[in-house]
Design a protein around this motif. Structure first.
Motif: not given
Lengths: 502, 502
Positions: A116-117, B182, B184, B187, B190-191, B195, B206-208, B381
């Motif tokens: 993680s960032e 993270e 955001q 990941l 988010r993925t 979906r 996209s997940p980002e 998390r």
């Protein structure tokens, strides 16, 4: 130009974007892709690999968000400086007993390769003090010992207790648990927090003055609504960079007030015509200064001078103090409602516990009710209940006592190991917290010291990252955090530092 | 003057402030303290009870934050209008199988007597349409049937599954779980969300592009940093009042754009010179309008007209649709990155799941990275992992299907029971969501309808609370929410409404 050969597996085991992401990450870590190198455009990468451009976008986005690459407008994607990457690698290498980064951290530990960032970017956008050090093959030696001032030790965390509490709470099948709680946080938790703050930090407050939120950053966002938009705020220099960036994002006017050995100068506040000051009186980050009572009184007097003045006290790691008697919070001395007190369970329990709290003076409470009553709570009722039971049943106290002992042991060991350094370095910040500071007596620069350590596989941190205004008189100062290292690792790391620096 | 006789128990069973709080609350509910009545000052109450003034302060503070009393500067504390209180009482009476309020709710269910407050204030500060109705002894009849448009049904929630997932995750004893994730959102979640959004709502992302946050309100706070401070934003009239208040707190210029039967008018946007528009195309709150494709195209064309223009799509309850084919999100039709898509799990799973998500267009993603990268995540998390497994292992889909069936049953029942009302009322909003609207064909006012229902113990809600600008042509319209009532309760409640209105 970067060789784009990537072996993609189409068997459905892993997403294509994940494979691309992992491949590039590996190449960067292994030094096949060098700092500053440009990646192929997403279009050409997609064409070459015969995948959708959005797949490459996603992979690049992940690398971007983890700080492996950066995007430069109209130019493309470039590999970030290695400095960042080594630390991530190190974090990932650690196992379950390893350290993780706390809220006041510049990064967080990652799992499953998705490190993680967080404040990682903090550095990227901060002073580029360390950049010069990143070159040459030797410097790519992987980091064995990371003296991050932000890492904490989770090895003694009572996972079983946490799980038992969670299980008990969920097994109540009480649907009100799944309802949204009160905006300020549920009363039972606020009552528990107010008692804890009173007994441990001398904070005087009723539960109604407490706002519970998911992290300090969120609480500061609320504070912006309460204090308004046009605030001239004083910060120490150096200070906690994340708070600085948040105040910047508020478009607050930030005035860097220089500090002496007692912390922020009250005279500076007066002359700078600010209305708010952000301070960490119990343990300033990064200097480790503990503000003496006289200076506290000066700050409070300054705040009393105008109705609109407030002190924001960030009491981020006051739980860990080793020398002298416990120093209560600044809020404890505040008789006129001038201190906004902010604390967190991120450091004392775990960064994942996204629970921070803000204690508002009565006057601001009215403004909170007016300006923020419609913001729903950011902490789930279930999480509030778990935390409440953890504290109320004495687990928190036991855990804190255990951690104090563990950190004290590491602290004393490090002090002992630092004896030979005293000729060349001046030691400070040794009263509290999870890091110490070494200031070079000779003319060596921070960069030289960091590079020398890194050549031997030791990661240390420079104080210059925390400056919000340049301070040319500042001598090279290194932060040595020991929270995340075992005693054995501290010994070995210090041995290497002796070789590097003495 | 209020009789201050309170029997305080000093045996340590309950806090003094809790006893005072509960006593006064009881007195208000039982009608011994009447709307508008002034409470003794905290000083005199403390003197009389021989307790510390801060104890009384805390008790009053709690009553204040729960909406039982209100404070008027220089005058003291006064009992709030009963209107509010009945609803809270009703919520508390419900047991584990009862309904709780979702994110887009004006209140949340309380537990253990500490009924939570949220948008309760929303009403208090909103149009005072209902005030006139609160008088007379009959109107104090307690509410037996609450047709809140914000209540949801938690009776079918798979508590056991949720607990099992939680247990499994915690038993991994993986300390990286306790690290901060993270900014955001992790990941993997988010993925999963990307979906889910693609398959269920046609959202292309996209997940980002996804930002995970603890509630819509927090995401809007981030959006303020992304869009900037000087935004002229269009909202429908009526609209979702909480979003309105949040934009107000941003000091945005809010322009109420009238709607026709297809929703917000694109011509209105053009003429009002706004740069953003907040819309709920899949199911407008409160009108229930589903925006047809032609109007969507107009809005998108408007947004294309200037680079700085954006549409904010709040897709708050699109999961529940009963007639016609599923309508994808507005974002699904967006080819030029003009839609900011916001959704939540509060309605579809539970309000306690403090997880919402925002999908940013590429261009804004860059601004997010620049302006918000230093804001730490607000969702732990652990919670992210639990939610991710809940979705990924198919539990979410199963639960949604189950709830669709349950809500469809209630919806059809209500439609059937509404047949006799059709002469006197015009029915609308019957395609989706958890509420229907009845508009009086005769000249009766909203207040009359609400009071008539309340006299028989039925709580219904007027549409006027959702207006952000008066609309004199609007005929009296009642929202009938059925999410939180059982079929039996709907039957009985409608029987009473028939008596009240026909």
């Amino acid at each position: 130009m970067y060789d784009m050969t990537i072996q993609l597996h189409m068997d459905g085991g892993k997403h294509l974007y994940e494979q691309i992401y992992e491949h590039i990450k590996r190449e960067i870590r292994e030094g096949k892709l060098l700092t500053g190198e440009r990646l192929p455009s997403t279009r050409s990468m997609a064409e070459y690999l015969q995948v959708a451009r959005s797949t490459v976008d996603t992979a690049y986005g992940q690398l971007l968000s983890e700080g492996y690459i950066e995007s430069r407008p109209y130019r493309g994607y470039f590999v970030c400086k290695m400095d960042e990457l080594f630390r991530l690698e190190d974090v990932e290498r650690r196992t379950a007993s390893g350290p993780v980064s706390a809220d006041k951290g510049n990064r967080s530990a990652g799992s499953a390769g998705f490190a993680s960032e967080n404040g990682g970017n903090d550095y990227r956008n901060g002073q580029e003090a360390e950049e010069g050090a990143v070159s040459g093959v030797e410097s790519r030696k992987s980091v064995q010992y990371d003296f991050s001032p932000h890492a904490i030790d989770m090895s003694a965390f009572p996972f079983n207790v946490w799980m038992r509490i969670t299980k008990n709470i969920l097994s109540e099948s009480d649907s009100s648990l799944f309802a949204q709680g009160e905006p300020q946080g549920d009363l039972v938790l606020r009552t528990t927090i107010s008692r804890y703050l009173h007994s441990s930090r001398g904070v005087n407050c009723s539960p109604e003055q407490i706002i519970v939120g998911a992290g300090n950053d969120y609480l500061l966002l609320l504070l912006e609504k309460i204090l308004g938009r046009h605030v001239r705020i004083a910060m120490e220099n150096p200070t906690y960079k994340r708070a600085y960036r948040i105040f910047q994002s508020f478009a607050y006017t930030i005035v860097a007030v220089d500090m002496d050995e007692n912390g922020m100068s009250a005279a500076g506040l007066e002359s700078e015509n600010v209305t708010a000051a952000y301070v960490m009186p119990s343990h300033q980050f990064p200097t480790g200064t503990v503000m003496p009572i006289g200076r506290r009184a000066e700050l409070l007097r300054w705040a009393d001078g105008e109705e609109s003045r407030y002190l924001i006290e960030d009491d981020y790691d006051s739980e860990f103090r080793y020398r002298g008697k416990p120093i209560p919070s600044l809020q404890a001395s505040d008789r006129r409602g001038k201190v906004i007190y902010i604390g967190t369970f991120s450091k004392a329990i775990a960064p994942a516990i996204r629970v921070s709290y803000m204690v508002l003076p009565e006057r601001l409470l009215e403004r909170y009710r007016k300006e923020c009553f419609f913001y729903s709570t950011t902490v789930s009722r279930i999480d509030q209940r778990i935390l409440n039971e953890f504290i109320q049943n004495g687990h928190f106290e036991r855990y804190l006592n255990k951690m104090r002992k563990i950190y004290r042991g590491k602290h004393e060991l490090l002090l002992e190991l630092l004896q030979p350094f005293k000729k060349a370095f001046c030691l400070s910040g040794e009263n509290a917290g999870l890091h110490l500071l070494l200031t070079a007596r000779d003319g060596r620069t921070e960069e030289e010291l960091i590079a020398g350590a890194r050549d031997l596989g030791v990661k240390v941190y420079g104080m210059s990252d925390s400056f919000i205004q340049s301070n040319p008189t500042q001598k090279a100062t290194i932060l040595l955090g020991y929270g995340g290292l075992s005693e054995e690792q501290i010994r070995q790391g210090m041995d290497l530092l002796k070789k590097a620096w003495l």
